[in-house]
Design a protein around this motif. Structure first.
Motif, PDB file in Angstrom:
ATOM      1  N   GLN A   1      55.513  -5.815  92.148  1.00 40.14           N
ATOM      2  CA  GLN A   1      55.977  -4.599  91.491  1.00 40.14           C
ATOM      3  C   GLN A   1      55.573  -4.569  90.019  1.00 40.14           C
ATOM      4  O   GLN A   1      55.303  -3.498  89.461  1.00 40.14           O
ATOM      5  N   HIS A   2      55.509  -5.743  89.380  1.00 35.01           N
ATOM      6  CA  HIS A   2      55.135  -5.844  87.963  1.00 35.01           C
ATOM      7  C   HIS A   2      54.008  -6.871  87.844  1.00 35.01           C
ATOM      8  O   HIS A   2      54.192  -7.959  87.280  1.00 35.01           O
ATOM      9  N   SER A   3      52.849  -6.515  88.356  1.00 36.39           N
ATOM     10  CA  SER A   3      51.741  -7.468  88.435  1.00 36.39           C
ATOM     11  C   SER A   3      51.163  -7.843  87.075  1.00 36.39           C
ATOM     12  O   SER A   3      50.508  -8.877  86.950  1.00 36.39           O
TER      13      SER A   3
ATOM     14  N   TYR B   1      56.930 -12.171  83.346  1.00 39.96           N
ATOM     15  CA  TYR B   1      58.241 -12.123  82.709  1.00 39.96           C
ATOM     16  C   TYR B   1      58.999 -10.850  83.096  1.00 39.96           C
ATOM     17  O   TYR B   1      60.209 -10.891  83.354  1.00 39.96           O
ATOM     18  N   THR B   2      58.320  -9.740  83.131  1.00 43.27           N
ATOM     19  CA  THR B   2      58.979  -8.507  83.567  1.00 43.27           C
ATOM     20  C   THR B   2      59.378  -8.604  85.036  1.00 43.27           C
ATOM     21  O   THR B   2      60.425  -8.077  85.442  1.00 43.27           O
ATOM     22  N   ALA B   3      58.566  -9.299  85.857  1.00 44.66           N
ATOM     23  CA  ALA B   3      58.918  -9.511  87.266  1.00 44.66           C
ATOM     24  C   ALA B   3      60.200 -10.328  87.380  1.00 44.66           C
ATOM     25  O   ALA B   3      61.053 -10.061  88.241  1.00 44.66           O
ATOM     26  N   ALA B   4      60.386 -11.345  86.508  1.00 44.09           N
ATOM     27  CA  ALA B   4      61.604 -12.145  86.531  1.00 44.09           C
ATOM     28  C   ALA B   4      62.817 -11.302  86.148  1.00 44.09           C
ATOM     29  O   ALA B   4      63.913 -11.494  86.698  1.00 44.09           O
ATOM     30  N   VAL B   5      62.651 -10.373  85.221  1.00 45.39           N
ATOM     31  CA  VAL B   5      63.763  -9.487  84.850  1.00 45.39           C
ATOM     32  C   VAL B   5      64.126  -8.584  86.026  1.00 45.39           C
ATOM     33  O   VAL B   5      65.307  -8.259  86.242  1.00 45.39           O
ATOM     34  N   GLN B   6      63.145  -8.191  86.804  1.00 42.81           N
ATOM     35  CA  GLN B   6      63.407  -7.359  87.978  1.00 42.81           C
ATOM     36  C   GLN B   6      64.299  -8.095  88.983  1.00 42.81           C
ATOM     37  O   GLN B   6      65.152  -7.485  89.638  1.00 42.81           O
ATOM     38  N   ASP B   7      64.144  -9.412  89.087  1.00 44.68           N
ATOM     39  CA  ASP B   7      65.001 -10.192  89.993  1.00 44.68           C
ATOM     40  C   ASP B   7      66.458 -10.145  89.560  1.00 44.68           C
ATOM     41  O   ASP B   7      67.373 -10.179  90.398  1.00 44.68           O
ATOM     42  N   ILE B   8      66.715 -10.078  88.253  1.00 44.87           N
ATOM     43  CA  ILE B   8      68.097  -9.944  87.772  1.00 44.87           C
ATOM     44  C   ILE B   8      68.655  -8.592  88.178  1.00 44.87           C
ATOM     45  O   ILE B   8      69.801  -8.476  88.629  1.00 44.87           O
ATOM     46  N   GLU B   9      67.846  -7.558  88.021  1.00 45.13           N
ATOM     47  CA  GLU B   9      68.272  -6.221  88.438  1.00 45.13           C
ATOM     48  C   GLU B   9      68.573  -6.181  89.934  1.00 45.13           C
ATOM     49  O   GLU B   9      69.526  -5.516  90.368  1.00 45.13           O
ATOM     50  N   ASN B  10      67.794  -6.926  90.703  1.00 46.45           N
ATOM     51  CA  ASN B  10      67.993  -6.946  92.154  1.00 46.45           C
ATOM     52  C   ASN B  10      69.137  -7.855  92.577  1.00 46.45           C
ATOM     53  O   ASN B  10      69.459  -7.927  93.773  1.00 46.45           O
TER      54      ASN B  10
ATOM     55  N   ASP C   1      46.743   4.849  66.035  1.00 49.72           N
ATOM     56  CA  ASP C   1      45.306   5.016  65.833  1.00 49.72           C
ATOM     57  C   ASP C   1      44.506   3.791  66.244  1.00 49.72           C
ATOM     58  O   ASP C   1      43.271   3.801  66.147  1.00 49.72           O
ATOM     59  N   ALA C   2      45.176   2.736  66.658  1.00 53.17           N
ATOM     60  CA  ALA C   2      44.480   1.502  67.032  1.00 53.17           C
ATOM     61  C   ALA C   2      43.892   1.620  68.437  1.00 53.17           C
ATOM     62  O   ALA C   2      44.412   2.331  69.301  1.00 53.17           O
ATOM     63  N   LYS C   3      42.791   0.895  68.655  1.00 54.81           N
ATOM     64  CA  LYS C   3      42.133   0.868  69.967  1.00 54.81           C
ATOM     65  C   LYS C   3      42.551  -0.406  70.700  1.00 54.81           C
ATOM     66  O   LYS C   3      41.924  -1.454  70.567  1.00 54.81           O
ATOM     67  N   PHE C   4      43.628  -0.315  71.481  1.00 60.10           N
ATOM     68  CA  PHE C   4      44.138  -1.472  72.205  1.00 60.10           C
ATOM     69  C   PHE C   4      43.497  -1.567  73.591  1.00 60.10           C
ATOM     70  O   PHE C   4      43.208  -0.559  74.241  1.00 60.10           O
ATOM     71  N   VAL C   5      43.311  -2.811  74.013  1.00 58.84           N
ATOM     72  CA  VAL C   5      42.855  -3.105  75.368  1.00 58.84           C
ATOM     73  C   VAL C   5      43.898  -4.036  75.974  1.00 58.84           C
ATOM     74  O   VAL C   5      44.088  -5.160  75.499  1.00 58.84           O
ATOM     75  N   PHE C   6      44.601  -3.596  77.028  1.00 57.42           N
ATOM     76  CA  PHE C   6      45.690  -4.368  77.621  1.00 57.42           C
ATOM     77  C   PHE C   6      45.218  -5.023  78.918  1.00 57.42           C
ATOM     78  O   PHE C   6      44.655  -4.364  79.797  1.00 57.42           O
ATOM     79  N   HIS C   7      45.480  -6.322  78.990  1.00 61.17           N
ATOM     80  CA  HIS C   7      45.096  -7.090  80.174  1.00 61.17           C
ATOM     81  C   HIS C   7      45.987  -6.680  81.353  1.00 61.17           C
ATOM     82  O   HIS C   7      47.198  -6.522  81.205  1.00 61.17           O
ATOM     83  N   THR C   8      45.401  -6.531  82.516  1.00 65.00           N
ATOM     84  CA  THR C   8      46.142  -5.997  83.670  1.00 65.00           C
ATOM     85  C   THR C   8      46.211  -6.952  84.854  1.00 65.00           C
ATOM     86  O   THR C   8      46.723  -6.580  85.905  1.00 65.00           O
ATOM     87  N   GLU C   9      45.719  -8.195  84.689  1.00 67.62           N
ATOM     88  CA  GLU C   9      45.651  -9.097  85.839  1.00 67.62           C
ATOM     89  C   GLU C   9      46.748 -10.153  85.836  1.00 67.62           C
ATOM     90  O   GLU C   9      46.712 -11.082  86.645  1.00 67.62           O
ATOM     91  N   GLY C  10      47.725 -10.045  84.943  1.00 73.02           N
ATOM     92  CA  GLY C  10      48.885 -10.920  84.979  1.00 73.02           C
ATOM     93  C   GLY C  10      48.648 -12.339  84.513  1.00 73.02           C
ATOM     94  O   GLY C  10      49.402 -13.236  84.889  1.00 73.02           O
ATOM     95  N   ASN C  11      47.633 -12.578  83.679  1.00 74.05           N
ATOM     96  CA  ASN C  11      47.349 -13.934  83.210  1.00 74.05           C
ATOM     97  C   ASN C  11      47.903 -14.202  81.811  1.00 74.05           C
ATOM     98  O   ASN C  11      47.480 -15.154  81.156  1.00 74.05           O
ATOM     99  N   GLU C  12      48.806 -13.340  81.368  1.00 75.90           N
ATOM    100  CA  GLU C  12      49.449 -13.507  80.073  1.00 75.90           C
ATOM    101  C   GLU C  12      48.410 -13.656  78.959  1.00 75.90           C
ATOM    102  O   GLU C  12      47.424 -12.942  78.945  1.00 75.90           O
ATOM    103  N   PHE C  13      48.604 -14.600  78.040  1.00 72.67           N
ATOM    104  CA  PHE C  13      47.698 -14.711  76.896  1.00 72.67           C
ATOM    105  C   PHE C  13      46.347 -15.311  77.278  1.00 72.67           C
ATOM    106  O   PHE C  13      45.356 -15.076  76.582  1.00 72.67           O
ATOM    107  N   PHE C  14      46.294 -16.071  78.340  1.00 71.00           N
ATOM    108  CA  PHE C  14      44.992 -16.532  78.821  1.00 71.00           C
ATOM    109  C   PHE C  14      44.157 -15.348  79.308  1.00 71.00           C
ATOM    110  O   PHE C  14      42.933 -15.353  79.205  1.00 71.00           O
ATOM    111  N   GLY C  15      44.807 -14.351  79.821  1.00 75.71           N
ATOM    112  CA  GLY C  15      44.103 -13.143  80.229  1.00 75.71           C
ATOM    113  C   GLY C  15      43.525 -12.394  79.041  1.00 75.71           C
ATOM    114  O   GLY C  15      42.417 -11.849  79.108  1.00 75.71           O
TER     115      GLY C  15
END
Length: 751
Positions: free
Chosen positions: A225-227, A231-240, A438-452
């Motif tokens: 659900q939060h690929s 960390y966001t996936a772990a928070v989802q477990d608390i909600e569940n 105004d910044a040009k951000f590129v967000f990693h989407t593969e779930g590898n945190e800072f290594f990503g």
């Protein structure tokens, strides 16, 4: 001195009160019976309810209802009757209390009322109790359970990911496991790290309020659900409802607050800019460019503009109406703006620009006592501009000449201004884009945190990175990869995020209490746990990942901008405006025949030759000379009245027999410098000129062989008087200006 046994006998006697009329004891049997998930059977076989406090003993459904009694004496495991005679027997066990109507008691009495921690709000019960309603006191209870906010709870906490040395496991050989594998789902393998040590410290100071914390894994479904973030996936477990809390460096974000509550912040994480490490540069082109480095390109443009404007205005002020009249006489039959006129003005302008440039480079202006008032005022402002500009340049130049590190972008503002692509963590996407639209951000989407983020940088998707220091400064593997890529942390703050534990809402207050209590009163906090771990394990990356002091002292190399030179620029501009105004007023007055024009336009100098043959120069011609020629040469030129120009030529003086004129021989004379003679308006007509013969004895008249003319002398002079005047002339510095004037006018004649 209180005898617990006697107190017990007294308090267990038949009740004498059911509470006051304004704050009576209530019957809560029906409410307790409705808690079917906590139903139990008492030792006597009667239906009961499980108390969550301590061991969760089973109490009858009439627990705390109807009458004032020491209800804890029977059903609280700590209140063991066999220990009633012991000195440390808790006296609250002997205090009477009952459940009451909180609204009525607070409104109509002074009785203290408390919400029951046995049945919190999430149980759906509004259970309030009072000791005062039973003529008792809650001091013993509150004193004994001070800080007992969680009721000896056992917590189940998930771990979102490995983050050495914060959170990790070891394999069978004792080596640290960096990437989650099958062992991640094996709860029998214990966790280690800074966060585990910190939680153990919190449990220690809680003294049983947190009995146990069991660590487990996050669910696979939440990760789907939060690929983009473990960390966001772990928070989802608390909600569940799968776990009570999660342990790790969790940023408090808007998305996560929708899913769970958070404790008070453990620490604040500074997300900073990570850039390629600046290197040294010693190429010839770089060394050459450092000469111009103290000023920005814009300021160099302003300097050039000031020099050019000053030069053009000085040509205008120095030429004035004289140049126009001379040009009209020499180009009488030509168009108003002829090529010849343009060439003359272009040459004068070029000469003036070179002269003013020389003034600038030499750090001063020529002091010309014979110039006009507008010209002096213009040079006054230009001199002040030179003073400030040259002083600023010289003061800044030495630092730039010795610099070996080129300019680099080390701030978030600079990255945005230069349109650099910035790799950012997806969990902060909303916060980052809001703060830096105004910044040009590129967000990693593969779930590898800072290594990503680092993978995206290697792939060329971004130029710099926005990295949280709390998550990464102790991760040796990541830091060593920074070394391999030549990346360093800067001090440029991108944003600051609080780090806290996500928990179930009903636990947030209790856990926050112990976190705050440990930090303020017990010296227990996350930062100290980190420091202890680093000191014990001696963590050190293979290179320095901080921007060094050599490269961070950028204020030494700050370029001077036009805004820094605002005052000298404005001062020069004000002087130029006043000078232009005075020149325009002078020209208008001269055009309309106003006598006051001389006060503004005339030069300020002494006439050294006022006794020498002024009858040969008309006042009009004298004004022309003063405006057209160099001002300091005016006095000398005034004795000849220039208008036409001839080349070097030898002239001979005819013999004259007139005894009164003092000339008794034929003499040959020659021009030693280009000479200027007045034009009487008729081509080839007679011209008047003064010159000296080869023997320097007396003035004579003669004709020029290259261009025959009639030459006549002025009144004869006695030799001694003439020698004195020549000596006076040669001693005056105006002679140099006069010769210069003659050369300039000769060039004009050739053109």
């Amino acid at each position: 001195g209180i005898d617990p046994q006697s107190k017990y006998q007294t308090m267990t006697s038949p009740p004498s009160s059911t509470g006051g009329t304004s704050c009576p004891c209530l019957n809560k049997t029906a409410e307790l019976a409705s808690l079917t998930e906590r139903a139990c059977t008492t030792s006597s076989g009667a239906p009961g309810v499980t108390l969550t406090l301590r061991s969760g003993s089973c109490a009858p459904l009439n627990y705390g209802s109807n009458i004032c009694q020491p209800h804890d004496l029977v059903y609280d495991p700590i209140c063991d009757i066999s220990l009633a005679t012991q000195p440390n027997f808790p006296l609250y066990c002997l205090q009477s209390w009952c459940y009451v109507d909180a609204d009525a008691c607070v409104r109509d009495t002074d009785n203290a009322v408390y919400r029951s921690s046995y049945f919190p709000v999430d149980s759906g019960m509004d259970m309030f109790y009072s000791y005062d309603a039973c003529n008792s006191t809650a001091e013993e209870w509150l004193g004994f359970y001070e800080g007992d906010t969680l009721g000896g709870i056992k917590l189940k906490a998930s771990i979102p990911n490995y983050l050495e040395p914060m959170i990790f496991k070891r394999d069978g050989e004792g080596d640290v496991i960096s990437e989650p594998g099958p062992e991640y789902y094996n709860n029998s393998i214990p966790y280690e790290g800074v966060y585990m040590n910190y939680v153990n410290e919190i449990m220690r100071i809680a003294k049983g309020d947190i009995q146990e914390v069991t660590y487990t894994y996050k669910s696979r479904s939440s990760l789907l659900q939060h690929s983009s973030s473990h960390y966001t996936a772990a928070v989802q477990d608390i909600e569940n409802g799968l776990v009570d809390m999660s342990i790790g460096p969790f940023w408090i974000t808007g998305e996560r607050l929708k899913l769970a509550a958070f404790t008070v912040p453990l620490i604040y994480d500074r997300t900073v800019l990570v850039i390629p490490k600046p290197g040294s540069k010693n190429s010839l082109s770089y060394q050459t460019s450092k000469v111009l480095a103290p000023f920005t390109a814009g300021l160099w443009g302003v300097v050039i503009l000031v020099i050019v404007c000053t030069s053009l205005l000085s040509v205008w002020f120095a030429n004035g109406s004289a140049t126009k009249r001379v040009l009209r006489r020499r180009t009488k039959q030509q168009p108003r703006f002829s090529r010849q006129q343009f060439g003359i003005y272009a040459r004068l302008s070029l000469d003036s620009i070179l002269e003013k440039g020389l003034f600038f480079f030499s750090g001063g202006v020529e002091q010309d006592g014979g110039s006009s008032l507008p010209y002096k005022l213009l040079l006054f402002g230009f001199g002040f501009f030179i003073l400030i500009t040259v002083s600023s340049y010289v003061a800044n130049l030495a630092a730039f000449l010795t610099r070996s590190v080129p300019d680099y972008i080390a701030t978030m503002e600079g990255a945005v201004k230069n349109n650099l692509k910035i790799c950012g963590h997806p969990a902060l996407a909303e916060e980052l884009t809001t703060k830096w639209p105004d910044a040009k951000f590129v967000f990693h989407t593969e779930g590898n945190e800072f290594f990503g983020l680092l993978d995206d940088y290697r792939a060329g998707k971004c130029d710099v990175l926005a990295v949280g220091r709390e998550d990464t400064t102790m991760d040796l593997e990541l830091l060593n990869q920074f070394c391999d890529e030549g990346l360093v942390y800067t001090n440029s703050l991108v944003m600051e995020n609080p780090i806290a534990f996500p928990v179930s809402p009903e636990l947030a207050s209790g856990l926050s209490y112990w976190i705050l209590n440990g930090d303020k009163y017990r010296g227990v906090n996350l930062q100290k746990s980190k420091e202890k771990y680093i000191a014990r394990n001696k963590l050190q990356p293979k290179c320095n990942v901080e921007l060094s002091a050599q490269t961070t002292e950028r204020n030494v190399y700050a370029q001077i901008m036009p805004s820094n030179m605002f005052f000298p620029i404005i001062f020069w501009l004000a002087c130029a405006v006043v000078a232009v105004t005075l020149q325009i007023v002078h020209m208008w007055q001269a055009k309309n025949g106003r006598k006051g024009s001389a006060l503004i336009g005339r030069v300020s100098t002494l006439n050294l030759f006022k006794h020498i043959d002024h009858d040969i120069v008309s006042p009009k011609e004298d004004d022309d000379v003063a405006a057209f020629a160099f001002p300091r040469a005016r006095n000398l030129v005034a004795t000849t009245s220039p208008a036409s120009i001839i080349d070097d030529a030898s002239c001979r003086a005819p013999s004259r027999n007139n005894e009164n004129d003092g000339l008794t021989k034929r003499s040959r004379v020659s021009f030693r410098e280009p000479s200027v003679i007045p034009d009487n308006g008729a081509a080839g007509g007679p011209r008047r000129v003064r010159f000296i013969d080869d023997d320097d004895e007396f003035p004579v008249e003669g004709t020029c062989e290259s261009a025959p003319i009639e030459c006549e002398t002025a009144s004869p002079l006695e030799k001694d008087e003439f020698d004195d005047r020549i000596r006076q002339l040669l001693d005056d510095p105006s002679v140099v200006d006069f010769l210069k004037c003659c050369k300039e006018m000769k060039e004009l004649g050739r053109n």
